[in-house]
Design an enzyme around this catalytic site. Structure first.
Site, short mmCIF file in Angstrom:
data_model
loop_
_atom_site.label_atom_id
_atom_site.label_comp_id
_atom_site.label_asym_id
_atom_site.label_seq_id
_atom_site.Cartn_x
_atom_site.Cartn_y
_atom_site.Cartn_z
CG ASN A 23 -9.36 41.95 17.62
OD1 ASN A 23 -9.10 42.97 16.97
ND2 ASN A 23 -8.99 40.75 17.22
NE ARG A 92 -13.98 42.53 7.54
CZ ARG A 92 -14.80 42.52 6.50
NH1 ARG A 92 -14.38 43.03 5.36
NH2 ARG A 92 -15.99 42.04 6.58
CB CYS A 116 -10.47 41.33 3.80
SG CYS A 116 -9.28 40.63 4.92
NE ARG A 121 -12.47 39.52 7.86
CZ ARG A 121 -11.80 40.26 8.76
NH1 ARG A 121 -10.73 40.94 8.35
NH2 ARG A 121 -12.17 40.33 10.02
N PRO A 122 -17.89 38.62 4.41
CG PRO A 122 -19.32 36.80 4.28
CD PRO A 122 -17.87 37.17 4.25
CG ASP A 124 -23.99 36.97 5.47
OD1 ASP A 124 -24.50 35.84 5.46
OD2 ASP A 124 -22.84 37.19 5.91
CG LEU A 125 -23.95 35.88 9.68
CD1 LEU A 125 -22.84 35.18 10.44
CD2 LEU A 125 -25.21 35.02 9.64
CG ASP A 304 -7.07 36.80 14.87
OD1 ASP A 304 -7.78 37.47 15.63
OD2 ASP A 304 -7.35 36.61 13.67
NE ARG A 396 -5.36 47.52 10.54
CZ ARG A 396 -6.37 47.06 9.82
NH1 ARG A 396 -6.16 46.65 8.57
NH2 ARG A 396 -7.59 46.98 10.34
C1 EPZ Z 1 -12.96 39.29 14.44
O1 EPZ Z 1 -13.27 39.64 13.10
C2 EPZ Z 1 -11.54 39.79 14.68
N1 EPZ Z 1 -11.49 41.21 14.45
C3 EPZ Z 1 -10.56 39.09 13.71
O2 EPZ Z 1 -9.24 39.48 14.06
C4 EPZ Z 1 -10.66 37.59 13.90
O3 EPZ Z 1 -9.88 36.96 12.92
C5 EPZ Z 1 -12.13 37.13 13.73
O4 EPZ Z 1 -12.99 37.85 14.63
C6 EPZ Z 1 -12.29 35.65 14.03
O5 EPZ Z 1 -11.88 35.34 15.30
C7 EPZ Z 1 -11.89 42.05 15.44
O6 EPZ Z 1 -12.30 41.66 16.50
C8 EPZ Z 1 -11.79 43.51 15.16
P1 EPZ Z 1 -16.16 37.04 12.39
P2 EPZ Z 1 -14.78 39.56 12.55
O7 EPZ Z 1 -17.35 37.84 12.06
O8 EPZ Z 1 -15.70 39.98 13.60
C9 EPZ Z 1 -17.91 34.75 8.58
C10 EPZ Z 1 -7.07 40.36 13.77
O9 EPZ Z 1 -6.09 39.84 13.19
N2 EPZ Z 1 -18.98 35.80 8.57
O10 EPZ Z 1 -16.12 36.30 13.67
O11 EPZ Z 1 -14.81 40.24 11.26
C11 EPZ Z 1 -16.54 35.31 8.19
O12 EPZ Z 1 -16.36 35.38 6.82
C12 EPZ Z 1 -8.47 40.27 13.14
O13 EPZ Z 1 -7.00 40.94 14.85
C13 EPZ Z 1 -20.01 35.70 7.66
O14 EPZ Z 1 -20.05 34.77 6.84
O15 EPZ Z 1 -14.87 37.96 12.29
C14 EPZ Z 1 -15.60 34.33 8.87
O16 EPZ Z 1 -15.41 33.21 8.06
C15 EPZ Z 1 -8.45 39.74 11.75
N3 EPZ Z 1 -20.96 36.67 7.68
C16 EPZ Z 1 -16.39 33.93 10.12
O17 EPZ Z 1 -17.74 34.28 9.90
C17 EPZ Z 1 -20.93 37.72 8.57
O18 EPZ Z 1 -21.82 38.57 8.55
C18 EPZ Z 1 -15.90 34.62 11.39
O19 EPZ Z 1 -15.89 36.01 11.18
C19 EPZ Z 1 -19.88 37.79 9.49
C20 EPZ Z 1 -18.90 36.81 9.48
#
Ligand code: EPZ
Length: 420
Positions: A23, A92, A116, A121-122, A124-125, A304, A396
């Site tokens: 990551n 993603r 997913c 996993r939106p 929108d932000l 994770d 992966r």
């Molecule tokens: C990163 O994903 C990691 N992936 C994920 O690791 C990890 O689980 C996640 O952060 C949380 O720590 C990478 O770094 C490539 P988020 P990311 O945006 O960026 C919500 C692994 O196993 N959200 O921090 O996609 C979302 O649904 C992977 O290595 C919105 O609602 O995660 C979640 O509940 C899997 N709207 C929360 O925020 C948005 O626009 C955190 O998601 C974005 C996110």
């Protein structure tokens, strides 16, 4: 397609070198779209997701070459501002190219990530943040189309702390006109290391490592050499594997500071732990105690490692509770663990584990990266032989996992199979 054949009951002992963070690399690689030239990222893990990001950047004109964990990228000739569905559907994190593209080229066409394994996993932000910086965003035929003559600095508050959205907006803001203030930004180490790389490239960012970032846009950035941080999730996975097998393990090339919350839980379960600046020594010579976890954003317990911790708690005699507040339905590993004889009750985003019962070997199916890690860990303590199918998921995010486990005394083989 490959599967793992694992014989349970072997204690893990020895030293293992932790790879660069998946990551971390995935956050840093899209930054090359912000400035033309040659980049060298040391300690880049040789993983399927890094290959996918290299192919995506390659389709835009970035030459990528990974040699012995040295990633060279030449971003002098960008010829496309599009991230096609065929790449984004694989991973993603491909969506992280949106911010840099629209900031540097004023236009971007990026496929929406789609579903997913464990639910919505939106993004929108990501879109709201770019709109705040003045981008015109539309969704056309499954693609996000973003346009902006010149992004403008603005205030943006993340309703939810998001790793990906923070990275995307922070990269975009580095080339915006004026100052951007981001609040409730993610502070995961992978985001902090991206921010540090951007500053090396000439960006002006204050508040790195805090949830409030102030970014003064600059006219241009320049290429740099940098290094990927150690993978804290891989490190936690190996520590848990050693604890589950009553082993003694020394992790090299890791960052204990990034794992403070996990190390504390391991100590609560009965492990003895010693740390130096980049090494962790764990010894487990007791029966593990049941320890509850609730996942949260950094520096809390990462989602994770939720699946791996759940597998560990199958060994601990008694009841433990595993709550995931980040992904409330990230429990696809549970029905598969039950095939090994696990006693787990699922209630919404909580798994209640009745541990202490001997597991027995079976054939199980991986559904995603961390779920497959938990199945491998459970197979290490199950009686007899297990088969873990669809290990392309584990490839992966873990570099040479079966070689590293074998070097610690596990009995695990990668075998070709027609079973899908
Ligand atoms: C990163 O994903 C990691 N992936 C994920 O690791 C990890 O689980 C996640 O952060 C949380 O720590 C990478 O770094 C490539 P988020 P990311 O945006 O960026 C919500 C692994 O196993 N959200 O921090 O996609 C979302 O649904 C992977 O290595 C919105 O609602 O995660 C979640 O509940 C899997 N709207 C929360 O925020 C948005 O626009 C955190 O998601 C974005 C996110």
């Amino acid at each position: 397609m490959d599967k793992f054949v694992i014989e349970g009951g072997h204690r893990l002992c020895g030293r293992v070198k932790i790879s660069g963070a998946k990551n971390g690399s995935l956050a840093m690689m899209p930054a090359v779209l912000l400035a033309p030239g040659v980049y060298h990222l040391k300690n880049t893990p040789n993983l399927r997701d890094v290959w996918t990001m290299s192919r995506l950047l390659g389709s835009m004109g970035v030459f990528c070459e990974l040699n012995d964990n040295n990633l060279f990228m030449d971003a002098s000739q960008i010829k496309s501002y599009e991230a096609p569905y065929e790449h984004v559907k694989m991973m993603r994190a491909s969506f992280y190219v949106l911010g840099p593209l629209v900031a540097r080229y004023g236009t971007a066409k990026v496929s929406l990530p789609g579903g997913c394994a464990w639910g919505p996993r939106p993004v929108d932000l990501h879109l709201k943040g770019l709109e705040k910086l003045g981008a015109e965003i539309s969704i056309e035929n499954g693609y996000v189309v973003a346009k902006a003559e010149k992004l403008k600095g603005a205030k943006f508050h993340f309703d939810i702390s998001s790793v990906g959205a923070t990275g995307n907006i922070m990269m975009a803001a580095t080339l915006a006109q004026g100052t951007t203030l981001l609040t409730n930004a993610a502070i995961e180490p992978e985001i902090t290391s991206l921010a540090r790389m951007l500053v090396k490239m000439g960006a002006k960012i204050e508040g790195i490592g805090t949830s409030q970032l102030i970014i003064d846009g600059v006219a241009e950035l320049h290429p740099v050499d940098d290094e990927t941080i150690p993978d804290r999730i891989e490190a936690a996975t190996f520590l848990i594997a050693a604890a589950m097998t009553g082993g003694r393990i020394e992790l090299e090339h890791t960052n204990p500071y990034h794992l403070a919350s996990v190390l504390q839980k391991l100590e609560e379960s009965g492990c003895n732990i010693d740390v130096t600046s980049d090494n962790i020594l764990l010894e487990m010579d007791n029966e593990p105690k049941p320890v509850d976890i609730t996942t949260s954003v950094y520096p809390g317990i990462p989602t994770d490692i939720q699946a791996q911790w759940l597998a560990f708690m199958l060994k601990a005699n008694g009841i433990s509770k595993i709550i995931d507040t980040i992904y409330t339905d990230r429990f696809k590993h549970v029905p598969e663990l039950r095939r090994l004889g696990a006693n787990i009750d699922l209630q919404e985003n909580t798994a209640i584990v009745q541990g202490g019962k001997q597991l027995s070997g079976a054939t199980v199916m991986s559904s995603d990266l961390r779920a497959s890690a938990s199945l491998i860990l459970a197979a290490l303590i199950a009686e007899g032989q297990s088969e873990v199918l669809r290990v392309y998921h584990i490839d992966r995010g873990y570099e040479n996992i079966e070689k590293k486990l074998t070097s610690l005394g596990a009995v695990i083989k990668r075998v070709k199979t027609d079973l899908i």
